[in-house]
Design a protein around this motif. Structure first.
Motif, short mmCIF file in Angstrom:
data_model
loop_
_atom_site.label_atom_id
_atom_site.label_comp_id
_atom_site.label_asym_id
_atom_site.label_seq_id
_atom_site.Cartn_x
_atom_site.Cartn_y
_atom_site.Cartn_z
N GLY A 188 -6.98 -32.58 -25.34
CA GLY A 188 -7.69 -32.08 -27.25
C GLY A 188 -8.76 -32.24 -27.57
N PHE A 189 -9.50 -31.16 -27.10
CA PHE A 189 -10.55 -30.75 -27.96
C PHE A 189 -10.33 -30.47 -28.63
N PHE A 190 -9.53 -29.46 -28.75
CA PHE A 190 -9.06 -28.72 -30.04
C PHE A 190 -7.93 -28.68 -31.04
N PRO A 191 -8.48 -29.11 -32.13
CA PRO A 191 -8.04 -30.03 -33.18
C PRO A 191 -5.51 -29.64 -33.11
N ASN A 192 -4.76 -30.31 -32.34
CA ASN A 192 -3.84 -29.84 -32.56
C ASN A 192 -3.20 -29.82 -31.62
N ARG A 193 -3.89 -29.51 -30.42
CA ARG A 193 -4.12 -28.71 -29.35
C ARG A 193 -2.73 -27.60 -29.12
N GLU A 194 -3.77 -26.63 -29.71
CA GLU A 194 -3.39 -25.16 -29.97
C GLU A 194 -2.66 -24.03 -29.27
N LEU A 195 -2.16 -22.99 -29.92
CA LEU A 195 -1.74 -21.55 -29.01
C LEU A 195 -2.72 -21.08 -28.26
N GLY A 196 -3.54 -20.93 -28.57
CA GLY A 196 -4.84 -19.86 -28.03
C GLY A 196 -5.33 -20.14 -27.27
N PRO A 197 -5.86 -21.08 -26.70
CA PRO A 197 -6.60 -21.43 -25.55
C PRO A 197 -5.15 -20.74 -24.14
N TYR A 198 -3.84 -21.66 -24.56
CA TYR A 198 -2.72 -21.13 -23.45
C TYR A 198 -2.69 -19.72 -23.36
N PHE A 199 -2.46 -19.03 -24.85
CA PHE A 199 -2.55 -17.61 -24.58
C PHE A 199 -3.83 -16.72 -23.42
N VAL A 200 -4.88 -17.50 -23.92
CA VAL A 200 -5.73 -17.05 -23.03
C VAL A 200 -5.54 -16.98 -21.69
N GLY A 201 -4.81 -17.51 -21.36
CA GLY A 201 -4.20 -17.97 -19.64
C GLY A 201 -3.55 -17.23 -19.47
N LEU A 202 -2.72 -17.03 -19.97
CA LEU A 202 -1.31 -16.20 -20.20
C LEU A 202 -2.09 -14.33 -19.57
N MET A 203 -3.08 -14.50 -20.98
CA MET A 203 -3.76 -13.09 -20.41
C MET A 203 -4.58 -13.27 -19.67
N TYR A 204 -4.85 -14.03 -19.13
CA TYR A 204 -5.25 -13.59 -17.55
C TYR A 204 -4.80 -13.27 -16.91
N LEU A 205 -3.87 -13.22 -16.75
CA LEU A 205 -2.10 -13.61 -16.36
C LEU A 205 -1.85 -12.24 -16.47
N LEU A 206 -1.69 -11.65 -17.01
CA LEU A 206 -1.25 -10.00 -17.51
C LEU A 206 -2.38 -9.10 -16.77
N VAL A 207 -4.31 -9.59 -17.36
CA VAL A 207 -5.00 -8.91 -17.09
C VAL A 207 -5.08 -8.74 -15.02
#
Length: 167
Positions: free
Chosen positions: A130-149
């Motif tokens: 809960g560090f990011f307000p409203n628990r954002e999509l952004g960090p989740y998307f970073v994890g997905l991009m890591y898998l794709l890269v």
């Protein structure tokens, strides 16, 4: 739910990488059909990273269909993805270290991916907590991009190039 089209596009790209992996399997042959240990590891990374990206790109839809709120989707999804990345990174590190010294992978690429993985895991952990307000999509998307890269680089490293060393 925010980011629906980005998640679906990520799943499509990941399926394409998995398809390319099967093409590589069909056309990338060594003498007597044997692959080097590096090629086997790269192929496994391509497949597992691609299929994992598909799973985690579609997971928010499943959680949303079962009634999870949007912050809950990103919080629980981030926790699940962080846990997966920790376990997968440990397994890949173990496999990489088990390669004989003469067949070691390029250390710069390996350490770069490890560092990027740590950053992705940290962002996902912060999102879960809960560090990011409203628990954002952004960090989740970073994890997905890591898998794709990871899948993309593994694919690129398997393409034979005359000037590329085999590490």
């Amino acid at each position: 739910m925010t980011g629906e089209s980005a998640l679906l596009t990520t799943a499509e790209v990941a399926v394409a990488f998995a398809g390319f992996a099967s093409i590589v399997t069909a056309f990338r042959r060594r003498e007597h059909g044997e692959w080097t240990p590096q090629d086997v590891l790269r192929f496994q990374l391509m497949i597992t990273s691609s299929l994992s990206a598909v799973f985690f790109a579609l997971l928010p839809f499943a959680m949303s269909f079962f009634g999870a709120s949007e912050p809950g989707v990103w919080s629980y999804g981030s926790g699940a993805l962080a846990l997966y990345l920790v376990l997968a990174s440990a397994l890949v590190a173990r496999r990489t270290l088990s390669l004989t010294s003469g067949a070691a992978l390029n250390p710069y690429i390996s350490w770069s991916f490890l560092a990027c993985g740590i950053v992705a895991i940290a962002l996902l952990g912060l999102n879960t907590a809960g560090f990011f307000p409203n628990r954002e999509l952004g960090p989740y998307f970073v994890g997905l991009m890591y898998l794709l890269v990871l899948a993309g680089v593994s694919f690129a490293r398997m393409i034979p190039v005359g000037f590329q060393d085999d590490r």
